[in-house]
Design an enzyme around this catalytic site. Sequence first.
Site, PDB file in Angstrom:
ATOM      1  N   ASP A 145      62.002  -1.173  11.917  1.00  0.00           N
ATOM      2  CA  ASP A 145      60.864  -0.611  12.655  1.00  0.00           C
ATOM      3  C   ASP A 145      60.361   0.669  11.979  1.00  0.00           C
ATOM      4  O   ASP A 145      60.309   1.734  12.592  1.00  0.00           O
ATOM      5  CB  ASP A 145      61.255  -0.343  14.102  1.00  0.00           C
ATOM      6  CG  ASP A 145      61.645  -1.618  14.837  1.00  0.00           C
ATOM      7  OD1 ASP A 145      60.901  -2.034  15.732  1.00  0.00           O
ATOM      8  OD2 ASP A 145      62.689  -2.218  14.504  1.00  0.00           O
ATOM      9  N   HIS A 205      63.758  -3.792  16.702  1.00  0.00           N
ATOM     10  CA  HIS A 205      62.978  -3.947  17.938  1.00  0.00           C
ATOM     11  C   HIS A 205      63.156  -2.807  18.941  1.00  0.00           C
ATOM     12  O   HIS A 205      62.171  -2.215  19.386  1.00  0.00           O
ATOM     13  CB  HIS A 205      63.304  -5.286  18.587  1.00  0.00           C
ATOM     14  CG  HIS A 205      62.266  -5.789  19.532  1.00  0.00           C
ATOM     15  ND1 HIS A 205      60.909  -5.663  19.295  1.00  0.00           N
ATOM     16  CD2 HIS A 205      62.376  -6.445  20.733  1.00  0.00           C
ATOM     17  CE1 HIS A 205      60.239  -6.219  20.283  1.00  0.00           C
ATOM     18  NE2 HIS A 205      61.088  -6.687  21.170  1.00  0.00           N
ATOM     19  N   HIS A 219      63.070  -3.579  26.054  1.00  0.00           N
ATOM     20  CA  HIS A 219      63.157  -4.971  25.586  1.00  0.00           C
ATOM     21  C   HIS A 219      64.390  -5.687  26.124  1.00  0.00           C
ATOM     22  O   HIS A 219      64.936  -6.579  25.469  1.00  0.00           O
ATOM     23  CB  HIS A 219      63.131  -5.028  24.059  1.00  0.00           C
ATOM     24  CG  HIS A 219      61.947  -4.347  23.453  1.00  0.00           C
ATOM     25  ND1 HIS A 219      60.645  -4.722  23.746  1.00  0.00           N
ATOM     26  CD2 HIS A 219      61.865  -3.313  22.561  1.00  0.00           C
ATOM     27  CE1 HIS A 219      59.807  -3.945  23.065  1.00  0.00           C
ATOM     28  NE2 HIS A 219      60.511  -3.077  22.351  1.00  0.00           N
ATOM     29  N   HIS A 279      63.869   0.871  19.788  1.00  0.00           N
ATOM     30  CA  HIS A 279      63.720   2.069  18.971  1.00  0.00           C
ATOM     31  C   HIS A 279      64.826   3.081  19.270  1.00  0.00           C
ATOM     32  O   HIS A 279      64.605   4.166  19.780  1.00  0.00           O
ATOM     33  CB  HIS A 279      62.339   2.683  19.198  1.00  0.00           C
ATOM     34  CG  HIS A 279      61.229   1.745  18.842  1.00  0.00           C
ATOM     35  ND1 HIS A 279      59.936   1.922  19.257  1.00  0.00           N
ATOM     36  CD2 HIS A 279      61.224   0.598  18.100  1.00  0.00           C
ATOM     37  CE1 HIS A 279      59.182   0.937  18.798  1.00  0.00           C
ATOM     38  NE2 HIS A 279      59.945   0.119  18.101  1.00  0.00           N
ATOM     39  N   ASN A 315      57.716  -8.441  15.792  1.00  0.00           N
ATOM     40  CA  ASN A 315      56.537  -8.730  16.605  1.00  0.00           C
ATOM     41  C   ASN A 315      55.274  -8.073  16.073  1.00  0.00           C
ATOM     42  O   ASN A 315      54.161  -8.592  16.245  1.00  0.00           O
ATOM     43  CB  ASN A 315      56.776  -8.296  18.057  1.00  0.00           C
ATOM     44  CG  ASN A 315      57.205  -6.850  18.170  1.00  0.00           C
ATOM     45  OD1 ASN A 315      58.233  -6.448  17.615  1.00  0.00           O
ATOM     46  ND2 ASN A 315      56.442  -6.045  18.903  1.00  0.00           N
TER      47      ASN A 315
END
Length: 462
Positions: A173, A353, A326, A355, A233
């Site tokens: 990320d 995904h 998530h 953070h 994503n």
Amino acid sequence: MAAPPPLPLPFPLPFILLILLLAVSSCASAAAAGAPVVGEDYVRPPPARCHRKALLSLFPWSKKKESSASDPQQVHISLAGEKHMRITWITDDNSVPSVVDYGTKEGTYTMKSQGESTSYSYLLYSSGKIHHVVVGPLEDNTIYYYRCGGQGPEFQFKTPPSQFPLSLAVVGDLGQTSWTTSTLNHIKQCEHDMLLLPGDLSYADYMQHLWDSFGTLVEPLASNRPWMVTEGNHEKEQILFFKSGFQSYNARWKMPYEESGSRSNLYYSFEVAGAHFIMLGSYTDYDDNSDQYAWLKADLAKVDRKRTPWLIVLLHVPWYNSNWAHQGQGDSMMASMEPLLYAAHVDMVIAGHVHAYERAERVYNGILDPCGAVHITIGDGGNREGLAHRYRNPKPAWSVFREASFGHGELKIVNSTHAHWTWHRNDDEEPVRTDDVWINSLAGSGCILEGSRELRKILMSP
């Protein structure tokens, strides 16, 4: 008989209470000032310098051209099968050939490879010419000098070793903030043979020029060591009835999927030294009727743990996550594929995904299991969306360490049985080693012998 009178105190009681209060206060102050706070109780201090979260190069028309249209831009490399490397770059001039000159001496190119090119349009955006050239066969653990398109600056890369030790940088990320820049600077300081990125690269999110600024941002590192990535994503960029997903990602970041028998750039595998890596796709079909599932079974069946004792999987959405962010999003993929990974005795599963950072003990089906995988979430590269601070309590038994900070990981596989994992908090200017653990390979345990029948049964089933 009357009780004896209490012994007199050497000091009055109020004085003693005052001393105790001062001692407690002093210890608390010392802890705050000296002993570092780590884990979920850590509160990130204000940065020493301004860390903006705005995207870089927000307006494409403000970008200043500092090179000619034929010069290579956004150069990055990735493994492309045994002893081969794929070199990718972009030019604004469509007449530039997709060729790479290379050699083992600076400024001297004794070999040449020709490749392919592609381009794409996305709404009002048109990409430059995207070149992909595979070079090799290459010597292991060797520095090569190369030039893209027959002109422009010289770059260099170092091939990974053929045997242990193997050093890996791990980050997820990333995005394009000044926190990202700090993280990349910290990775540059660590000796590594390859970088692994479990999804969410540029955070372009439909604004295609941000793919270009991301390529420029990472070029100093990505042109020098192979970057092996999988999609997240933020790579999807799908427009219903108009644009299919992952068009930009697939065009720019071509991975060795064909070399590993996969039919999709969204999942593939590769081997380095004595480690077999599997990159799974969280955003393409993964149920037991899918192409990805069938490919995974076939890939696992080929793994020889005597030749590659380490088996490591990367994907974007974590299966074990005690952060509120998530929550539960990886459950369906885990239900489908975790039995396969368990039967194959996967050593580590690394995800992004969320953070924040979290490391789990070996676990399977939600329960601590010495033959399960070590799960690590490392979606904390520095993206613009910020950190996920809220964790669920009580902490699950499998969760060992969790902290909401930006950072990166380093995995040094020392030999066939031992690897050293560290996570480094991005604490303003300096990386701070905050989590540190030795991991034993399952290849050196009794798990493989005990589970060999189960593995054969699952992998050979229709």
